[in-house]
Enzyme design. Structure first.
Site, PDB file in Angstrom:
ATOM      1  N   ASP A 108      26.081  68.756  47.327  1.00 14.63           N
ATOM      2  CA  ASP A 108      26.290  69.093  45.921  1.00 14.63           C
ATOM      3  C   ASP A 108      26.246  70.595  45.667  1.00 14.63           C
ATOM      4  O   ASP A 108      27.157  71.160  45.054  1.00 14.63           O
ATOM      5  CB  ASP A 108      25.252  68.387  45.054  1.00 14.63           C
TER       6      ASP A 108
ATOM      7  N   ARG B  68       9.839  69.757  42.952  1.00 12.97           N
ATOM      8  CA  ARG B  68      10.809  70.310  42.006  1.00 12.97           C
ATOM      9  C   ARG B  68      10.250  71.415  41.100  1.00 12.97           C
ATOM     10  O   ARG B  68      10.930  72.424  40.863  1.00 12.97           O
ATOM     11  CB  ARG B  68      11.417  69.193  41.154  1.00 12.97           C
TER      12      ARG B  68
ATOM     13  N   ASP C 175      15.834  64.319  38.961  1.00 14.88           N
ATOM     14  CA  ASP C 175      15.673  65.743  39.241  1.00 14.88           C
ATOM     15  C   ASP C 175      16.210  66.638  38.129  1.00 14.88           C
ATOM     16  O   ASP C 175      15.695  67.726  37.893  1.00 14.88           O
ATOM     17  CB  ASP C 175      16.333  66.104  40.573  1.00 14.88           C
TER      18      ASP C 175
ATOM     19  N   SER D  45      22.046  60.173  51.052  1.00 11.45           N
ATOM     20  CA  SER D  45      21.529  61.360  50.375  1.00 11.45           C
ATOM     21  C   SER D  45      20.059  61.513  50.752  1.00 11.45           C
ATOM     22  O   SER D  45      19.271  60.577  50.585  1.00 11.45           O
ATOM     23  CB  SER D  45      21.678  61.205  48.855  1.00 11.45           C
TER      24      SER D  45
END
Length: 407
Positions: free
Chosen positions: A16, A97, A126, A178
């Site tokens: 991505d 994160r 996320d 992923s």
């Protein structure tokens, strides 16, 4: 939003974010500053990252080693809290994160960026975690989320875009999992895992051996704690990174730490993910055993309740909030007696405690032993039971009287 001139992108080098650099330049005509945090991705994931980012169009690239900060300031507080999401998930992606977003904001402010960007999808957790951190630390900077803007709707589309723009990637349409990895864990999603009826293919696991391939002999590992923080393995004191790497190696060898979970995402849907947290699983289990010695019942039970709230905060990206800070203060105080050692015996994907010691243990052999000592008078139990049972006794008498009256 006015078109920004310089955008700080949370960059991992994965599918991505790799295609986002040329997409931003193509659609916004801006400079792109790629910001990556080394939080123990391992496996050569960071190798060639700077070169790749520059090659795909980044004007500046920042890679920061944040492994020690990640463990001491984010993961260890979570360990002290005993936070687990929905019984199984040790929050490996969630807890990383806020730190990554914080570093991104810091670089953006230092380099004069006028916008922030990330590669999170519009379906995932996320996007919430990154953007709530942005709001807490740089609310004046607008956010670009390409997955909510572009025409790409699948990973197959993203792979095709990468091929058209000559962006090197490792993903293929045949093997399209992923993954998110750091020193605490690795997650696997997508591909065959999207359907919960499918068993997780053995090929997905990367940190842990299968039960079949695990050693045929058990192994003992001793984890030492000081005030709820892990500090040693098998009697050897270690800094945070080395300690977790050692426990990852030991746990992974014995197949410990695999989780296959259908979870409730923060954005409302259910998703299926497989997680490997070998060292973290051992640390969390050992810490619970220390608490069994050092916390009294009321504190232990109340701490369990707050641990659920803490897990929800971490999962939902609410790290930079007064509530999380206040809960940390509670857990720091609650675990200040959690000093000692726990030995776990590992075998074929499982483990059990075989020894627990603490200088702050509340366990009294004289009281707990079936051979009664002077500290405990069994006759005291009668009055205690009578007082606790008084409401039950009164209610039973009342019900009995009513029943007799009806007759």
């Amino acid at each position: 939003m006015n078109k920004p001139k310089k955008v700080a992108l949370a960059y991992s080098g994965g599918l991505d974010t790799s295609i986002i650099i040329p997409w931003l330049k193509e659609n916004y005509g801006c400079e792109v500053v790629a910001v990556c945090g080394d939080i123990g991705q391992g496996g050569g994931e960071l190798k060639g990252l700077e070169k790749k980012a520059f090659k795909t169009g980044a004007s500046e690239v920042y890679v920061a080693d944040m492994r020690e900060e990640f463990l001491t300031d984010y993961v260890w507080p979570m360990v002290r809290a005993g936070a687990e999401y929905e019984h199984k998930y040790l929050l490996g992606t969630s807890i990383a994160r806020p730190l990554l977003a914080k570093k991104q904001v810091e670089v953006a402010l230092e380099t004069g960026c006028d916008a922030l960007a990330h590669g999170c999808t519009g379906k995932g957790n996320d996007q919430v975690r990154f953007e709530l951190t942005y709001k807490a630390l740089a609310p004046h900077l607008p956010v670009i989320a390409p997955w909510r803007e572009w025409d790409i709707v699948s990973r197959e589309d993203a792979i095709e875009y990468a091929a058209q723009h000559k962006v090197p990637i490792s993903q293929t349409t045949k093997k399209i999992y992923s993954r998110d990895r750091n020193i605490w864990h690795i997650s696997h999603e997508g591909g065959a895992l999207e359907d919960p009826k499918n068993a997780a293919p053995e090929e997905i696991w990367m940190l842990t051996r299968s039960v079949q391939d695990a050693p045929n002999k058990p192994e003992d590992v001793t984890i030492g704690f000081v005030a709820g923080t892990p500090v040693s393995v098998n009697g050897k004191k270690m800094p945070a990174v080395a300690l977790l790497e050692e426990l990852n190696k030991i746990g992974g060898k014995h197949g410990v730490g695999r989780v296959d979970l259908v979870e409730n995402r923060y954005v409302g849907m259910k998703s299926r993910g497989c997680y490997e947290t070998p060292g973290g699983t051992l640390i969390m289990a050992a810490h619970r055993e220390i608490e069994g010695l050092t916390l009294d019942r009321s504190l232990a039970h109340y701490k369990q309740q707050l641990a659920l709230d803490y897990a929800d905060l971490v999962y939902g990206g609410l790290w930079f909030t007064p509530l999380r800070e206040s809960l940390d203060a509670f857990f720091t105080k609650a675990t200040e007696a959690n000093t000692g050692e726990v030995t776990l015996r590992l075998y074929k994907g499982g483990f059990q405690p075989v020894s627990r010691t603490s200088p702050n243990s509340l366990y009294s052999l004289d009281i707990a032993s079936f051979t009664m000592g002077a500290e405990y008078d069994q006759r005291d139990a009668r009055g205690f039971i009578n007082l606790i049972g008084l409401p039950m006794q009164v209610r039973a008498s009342l019900m009995s009287a009513k029943k007799a009256k009806r007759k």
